[in-house]
Design an enzyme around this catalytic site. Structure first.
Site, PDB file in Angstrom:
ATOM      1  N   HIS A 161      21.012 -52.511  21.501  1.00 44.52           N
ATOM      2  CA  HIS A 161      20.748 -53.726  20.844  1.00 44.52           C
ATOM      3  C   HIS A 161      20.154 -54.697  21.796  1.00 44.52           C
ATOM      4  O   HIS A 161      20.263 -54.945  22.933  1.00 44.52           O
ATOM      5  CB  HIS A 161      22.325 -54.261  20.552  1.00 44.52           C
ATOM      6  CG  HIS A 161      22.915 -53.487  19.393  1.00 44.52           C
ATOM      7  ND1 HIS A 161      22.472 -53.039  18.297  1.00 44.52           N
ATOM      8  CD2 HIS A 161      24.152 -53.144  19.543  1.00 44.52           C
ATOM      9  CE1 HIS A 161      23.241 -52.276  17.592  1.00 44.52           C
ATOM     10  NE2 HIS A 161      24.286 -52.310  18.538  1.00 44.52           N
ATOM     11  N   LYS A 185      18.534 -46.575  18.752  1.00 46.25           N
ATOM     12  CA  LYS A 185      18.901 -47.207  17.524  1.00 46.25           C
ATOM     13  C   LYS A 185      19.612 -48.561  17.386  1.00 46.25           C
ATOM     14  O   LYS A 185      20.328 -48.761  18.574  1.00 46.25           O
ATOM     15  CB  LYS A 185      19.717 -46.461  16.521  1.00 46.25           C
ATOM     16  CG  LYS A 185      21.023 -46.041  17.015  1.00 46.25           C
ATOM     17  CD  LYS A 185      21.776 -45.055  16.340  1.00 46.25           C
ATOM     18  CE  LYS A 185      23.169 -44.833  16.525  1.00 46.25           C
ATOM     19  NZ  LYS A 185      23.905 -46.024  16.847  1.00 46.25           N
ATOM     20  N   ASP A 193      26.118 -41.766  20.814  1.00 42.87           N
ATOM     21  CA  ASP A 193      26.622 -43.011  21.460  1.00 42.87           C
ATOM     22  C   ASP A 193      27.538 -43.075  22.625  1.00 42.87           C
ATOM     23  O   ASP A 193      28.579 -43.496  22.628  1.00 42.87           O
ATOM     24  CB  ASP A 193      27.056 -43.976  20.492  1.00 42.87           C
ATOM     25  CG  ASP A 193      25.987 -44.499  19.394  1.00 42.87           C
ATOM     26  OD1 ASP A 193      24.817 -43.958  19.587  1.00 42.87           O
ATOM     27  OD2 ASP A 193      26.181 -45.180  18.329  1.00 42.87           O
ATOM     28  N   CYS A 223      29.375 -44.537  13.629  1.00 42.33           N
ATOM     29  CA  CYS A 223      28.137 -43.821  13.908  1.00 42.33           C
ATOM     30  C   CYS A 223      28.271 -42.573  13.610  1.00 42.33           C
ATOM     31  O   CYS A 223      27.423 -41.881  13.058  1.00 42.33           O
ATOM     32  CB  CYS A 223      27.633 -44.363  15.440  1.00 42.33           C
ATOM     33  SG  CYS A 223      27.196 -45.854  15.616  1.00 42.33           S
ATOM     34  N   HIS A 245      22.058 -59.878  19.173  1.00 43.24           N
ATOM     35  CA  HIS A 245      21.804 -58.988  17.975  1.00 43.24           C
ATOM     36  C   HIS A 245      22.576 -59.371  16.670  1.00 43.24           C
ATOM     37  O   HIS A 245      23.997 -59.869  16.936  1.00 43.24           O
ATOM     38  CB  HIS A 245      22.258 -57.537  18.321  1.00 43.24           C
ATOM     39  CG  HIS A 245      21.844 -56.641  17.299  1.00 43.24           C
ATOM     40  ND1 HIS A 245      23.017 -55.946  16.276  1.00 43.24           N
ATOM     41  CD2 HIS A 245      20.572 -55.979  16.612  1.00 43.24           C
ATOM     42  CE1 HIS A 245      22.315 -55.200  15.441  1.00 43.24           C
ATOM     43  NE2 HIS A 245      20.889 -55.083  15.683  1.00 43.24           N
TER      44      HIS A 245
HETATM   45  C1  VGL Z   1      29.187 -47.916  17.072  1.00 43.73           C
HETATM   46  C2  VGL Z   1      30.176 -50.137  16.251  1.00 43.73           C
HETATM   47  C3  VGL Z   1      28.879 -50.823  16.342  1.00 43.73           C
HETATM   48  C4  VGL Z   1      29.280 -46.681  17.103  1.00 43.73           C
HETATM   49  C5  VGL Z   1      28.001 -48.688  17.364  1.00 43.73           C
HETATM   50  O1  VGL Z   1      28.675 -45.884  18.086  1.00 43.73           O
HETATM   51  O2  VGL Z   1      30.072 -46.083  16.432  1.00 43.73           O
HETATM   52  N1  VGL Z   1      30.048 -48.758  16.256  1.00 43.73           N
HETATM   53  N2  VGL Z   1      27.824 -50.129  17.204  1.00 43.73           N
HETATM   54 ZN    ZN Z   2      26.203 -51.282  17.875  1.00 46.37          ZN
END
Ligand code: VGL
Ligand code: ZN
Length: 216
Positions: A62, A120, A22, A165, A66
């Site tokens: 998302h 994801k 991410d 994550c 979402h």
């Molecule tokens: C994440 C919160 C919401 C992350 C993703 O990548 O850690 N945190 N979506």
């Molecule tokens: Zn997220």
């Protein structure tokens, strides 16, 4: 001679894969869900991308509206917790909406050699912090099968965010039988206490830690 932690000087081999979680605009300073110092992971990740035999990236992805977005639930604020059919869910500002600039990989990220980008969080009603298993703890992303089929059994995890994550991805990877090392200087967390708790939980689950300079 070494005075380092047990994990210092980790040797990479054909089973080693860099898993970059991410590293997207919305998680960088100025983004919709900015992680403090989130941009600091880019330098170490880019250096590692040059020396790892394999790299896989993830992208939080998302649909608009979402279920994890506070804006979807009248009266709720970002960072509130809400009960969902699958358990408690932190509500977030709208972030990483499919196809937006915020969802794009960070411009400075060296993603050329990545062999797979796994997305994801695309099911409208289920969040997915983990790159392996969605928040309902049943729906699989397919990543475990992909890695196993290719013999990529040692995951080196970098990216954002340590307390969400990264934590869920590392724990699920261990539960699926992979060796896991989190690269300390190549991750950052959203919340300080949450990040400390995440490190403790990962350690208990047998997740190793290393500094990027000790990998080669
Ligand atoms: C994440 C919160 C919401 C992350 C993703 O990548 O850690 N945190 N979506
Ligand atoms: Zn997220």
């Amino acid at each position: 001679m070494s005075l380092g932690t047990p994990d210092s000087a980790v040797r990479l081999d054909e089973t080693s894969v860099l898993l970059v979680v991410d590293v997207q605009n919305d998680f960088l300073p100025g983004g919709a869900l900015a992680v403090p110092e989130g941009d600091a992971v880019i330098g170490p990740v880019n250096r590692l991308a040059k020396i790892f035999p394999h790299a896989v990236l993830t992208q939080d992805w998302h649909p608009p509206g979402h279920a994890s977005f506070a804006s979807r639930h009248p009266g709720r604020q970002p960072f509130d917790t809400m009960a969902m059919p699958y358990g408690d869910q932190v509500l977030w500002p709208d972030h990483c909406v499919q196809g937006t600039q915020g969802a794009a990989l960070a411009a400075g990220l060296d993603a050329e050699r990545a062999e797979l980008v796994i997305r994801k969080g695309y099911h409208p009603d289920i969040d997915s912090y983990s790159a392996f298993l969605e928040a309902d703890r049943q729906t699989r992303t397919g990543l475990a099968g992909y890695l196993r089929e290719r013999g990529l059994t040692h995951l080196f995890v970098a990216g954002l965010a340590t307390d969400y994550c990264i934590r869920w991805t590392a724990l699920d990877a261990r539960a699926s039988g992979f060796a896991v090392t989190v690269i300390e200087d190549a991750v950052r967390g959203i919340d300080r206490d949450g990040t400390l708790r995440a490190w403790a939980e990962m350690e208990r689950a047998g997740v190793g830690r290393a500094m990027s300079a000790d990998l080669g």
